[in-house]
Scaffold this motif. Structure first.
Motif, short mmCIF file in Angstrom:
data_model
loop_
_atom_site.label_atom_id
_atom_site.label_comp_id
_atom_site.label_asym_id
_atom_site.label_seq_id
_atom_site.Cartn_x
_atom_site.Cartn_y
_atom_site.Cartn_z
N VAL A 84 -9.39 -15.00 -2.64
CA VAL A 84 -8.21 -15.85 -2.88
C VAL A 84 -8.09 -16.10 -4.38
O VAL A 84 -9.04 -16.53 -5.03
CB VAL A 84 -8.35 -17.18 -2.12
N ILE A 85 -6.90 -15.85 -4.94
CA ILE A 85 -6.75 -15.94 -6.39
C ILE A 85 -6.03 -17.21 -6.85
O ILE A 85 -5.88 -17.45 -8.05
CB ILE A 85 -6.03 -14.71 -6.96
N GLY A 86 -5.57 -18.03 -5.89
CA GLY A 86 -4.95 -19.29 -6.27
C GLY A 86 -3.44 -19.27 -6.37
O GLY A 86 -2.84 -20.09 -7.08
N ILE A 87 -2.79 -18.34 -5.63
CA ILE A 87 -1.33 -18.29 -5.57
C ILE A 87 -0.94 -18.18 -4.09
O ILE A 87 -1.45 -17.31 -3.38
CB ILE A 87 -0.76 -17.12 -6.38
N TYR A 88 -0.03 -19.06 -3.65
CA TYR A 88 0.31 -19.18 -2.24
C TYR A 88 1.83 -19.24 -2.06
O TYR A 88 2.52 -19.85 -2.88
CB TYR A 88 -0.28 -20.45 -1.64
N TYR A 89 2.33 -18.64 -0.98
CA TYR A 89 3.73 -18.79 -0.60
C TYR A 89 3.79 -19.52 0.73
O TYR A 89 3.01 -19.24 1.65
CB TYR A 89 4.40 -17.41 -0.45
N PHE A 90 4.75 -20.46 0.83
CA PHE A 90 4.98 -21.19 2.08
C PHE A 90 6.46 -21.08 2.44
O PHE A 90 7.33 -21.40 1.61
CB PHE A 90 4.58 -22.66 1.94
N LYS A 91 6.74 -20.63 3.66
CA LYS A 91 8.12 -20.52 4.11
C LYS A 91 8.81 -21.88 4.07
O LYS A 91 9.99 -21.98 3.74
CB LYS A 91 8.16 -19.92 5.52
N ASP A 92 8.05 -22.93 4.42
CA ASP A 92 8.52 -24.30 4.25
C ASP A 92 7.33 -25.13 3.77
O ASP A 92 6.45 -25.48 4.55
CB ASP A 92 9.07 -24.87 5.55
N VAL A 93 7.33 -25.43 2.48
CA VAL A 93 6.18 -26.13 1.89
C VAL A 93 6.08 -27.56 2.40
O VAL A 93 5.04 -28.21 2.24
CB VAL A 93 6.28 -26.08 0.35
N ALA A 94 7.12 -28.07 3.08
CA ALA A 94 7.04 -29.40 3.67
C ALA A 94 5.97 -29.47 4.75
O ALA A 94 5.38 -30.54 4.99
CB ALA A 94 8.40 -29.81 4.25
N VAL A 95 5.70 -28.35 5.40
CA VAL A 95 4.63 -28.33 6.42
C VAL A 95 3.29 -28.57 5.74
O VAL A 95 2.45 -29.35 6.23
CB VAL A 95 4.65 -26.99 7.18
N LEU A 96 3.06 -27.91 4.60
CA LEU A 96 1.83 -28.16 3.85
C LEU A 96 1.78 -29.61 3.39
O LEU A 96 0.72 -30.25 3.46
CB LEU A 96 1.75 -27.22 2.64
N LYS A 97 2.91 -30.13 2.93
CA LYS A 97 2.96 -31.52 2.47
C LYS A 97 2.50 -32.47 3.59
O LYS A 97 1.68 -33.38 3.34
CB LYS A 97 4.37 -31.88 2.03
N ASP A 98 2.99 -32.26 4.81
CA ASP A 98 2.62 -33.14 5.92
C ASP A 98 1.12 -33.06 6.20
O ASP A 98 0.47 -34.09 6.47
CB ASP A 98 3.40 -32.77 7.17
N LYS A 99 0.56 -31.86 6.15
CA LYS A 99 -0.87 -31.71 6.43
C LYS A 99 -1.72 -32.30 5.31
O LYS A 99 -2.77 -32.89 5.56
CB LYS A 99 -1.20 -30.23 6.65
#
Length: 339
Positions: free
Chosen positions: A168-183
């Motif tokens: 893992v190099i430290g770059i991520y894509y999220f289709k909806d980053v709000a899901v990550l925010k909630d978690k």
């Protein structure tokens, strides 16, 4: 699409250079690390970027000049700039949550001490894509574990037994980053900490537990800027890439060349004087420097620095430095190294 760039930590591995200049703003091949990273991500995504949010640390260190440069970078890419502050060094998850107002819709999260070269399309079936790079020594990295469908099912930090060779190099894509925010909000509310910090991985693991699909996006090149030696290696590799790409203006028209030799690839900034010098290969020199009676190769020199009577190889020199290779009297501050 949004890009979220946490860059609040000062770090210690790049001292003394990062004592006065935030590490993400140290230039590599003529541009600050974070500027190159963001531009490369925009190029990989190949779609309009609506907003670029930067998470900064102490205002005394990330000052108004830093803020202005980051805002100008975002605007140059057609994006709205947003600036957030992380007032305590509480980890990657905490840094992302400091940009909470910007955490909605599709987004890339990228840590600002790495550079990439890549060409690929985002997998439309994935809820998230984690950029990885095949490495020879996966035990030294955080790696992904894949199932038979090539979906990421686990993140393993420095595995003692083989899990995979995709780091893992430290770059991520999220289709909806709000899901990550909630978690991540759950992680903060439950005070789930690792190493005294809130980590992005704990939010990602909760997304996986909910059945979200994670895929890998592999990069062709992953260049770290964590310490002096790897930053110099990254500088060399980036100069080679830029030369191969036909990058223009790698040597400024204002350079004054007096009986000197330039061995490409090199980046030489504005108003540099070369007097009886040999520069290159693999050298970056910032603006308003003077190199006199010296040989410099495989090195990175920042701005407003004078080098005289020196033979330098694998050297990294900061701003406003005066270095005379025939020195007898010296004044050297904390964390300096002479080898």
């Amino acid at each position: 699409m949004k890009i979220i760039v946490p860059m609040a930590g000062r770090g210690s591995r790049l001292r003394p250079h990062s004592l006065t200049v935030p590490k993400p703003l140290i230039p590599v091949a003529g541009q600050p690390i974070v500027h190159r990273l963001v531009k490369d991500i925009v190029k990989v995504l190949n779609e309009p970027i609506d907003e670029i949010a930067f998470v900064l640390g102490d205002p005394a260190w990330f000052d108004d000049d830093v803020v202005d440069s980051l805002k100008a970078l975002a605007r140059s890419l057609g994006a709205k700039p947003s600036i957030y502050r992380q007032d305590q060094p509480l980890g990657t998850g905490h840094a992302i949550m400091c940009a909470k107002p910007s955490l909605s819709g599709p987004a890339v999260v990228a840590y600002a001490d790495t550079l990439i070269r890549a060409e690929f399309d985002l997998d439309p079936t994935a809820d998230s894509v984690i950029w990885t790079k095949k490495v020879a020594n996966p035990e030294a990295y955080g790696v992904v574990k894949l199932n038979d469908n090539q979906e990421i099912v686990e993140l393993v930090e420095k595995p003692e037994t083989f899990v995979s060779d995709q780091a893992v190099i430290g770059i991520y894509y999220f289709k909806d980053v709000a899901v990550l925010k909630d978690k991540l909000q759950e992680v903060l509310d439950e005070n789930v900490m690792n190493g005294g910090e809130y980590q992005i991985n704990d939010g990602i693991k909760r997304m996986m537990a909910d059945g979200k699909i994670f895929k890998t996006g592999t990069v062709d090149e992953w260049m770290d800027c964590g310490n002096k030696n790897v930053t110099l290696e990254t500088n060399t590799r980036m100069l080679i890439f830029l030369k191969a790409d036909g990058e223009e203006q790698m040597i400024a028209k204002s350079v004054k060349n007096n009986n000197s030799t330039i061995i490409e690839p090199c980046y030489i900034g504005e108003n540099v004087e070369l007097n009886n010098a040999t520069v290159g290969p693999n050298v970056s020199i910032g603006n308003n420097c003077v190199i006199e009676n010296s040989s410099v190769k495989n090195s990175l020199i920042q701005n407003h620095t004078n080098i005289k009577n020196a033979t330098l190889d694998n050297a990294m020199i900061g701003n406003h430095v005066k270095y005379n290779g025939d020195f007898k009297a010296i004044s050297i501050g904390d964390y300096s190294v002479l080898e």
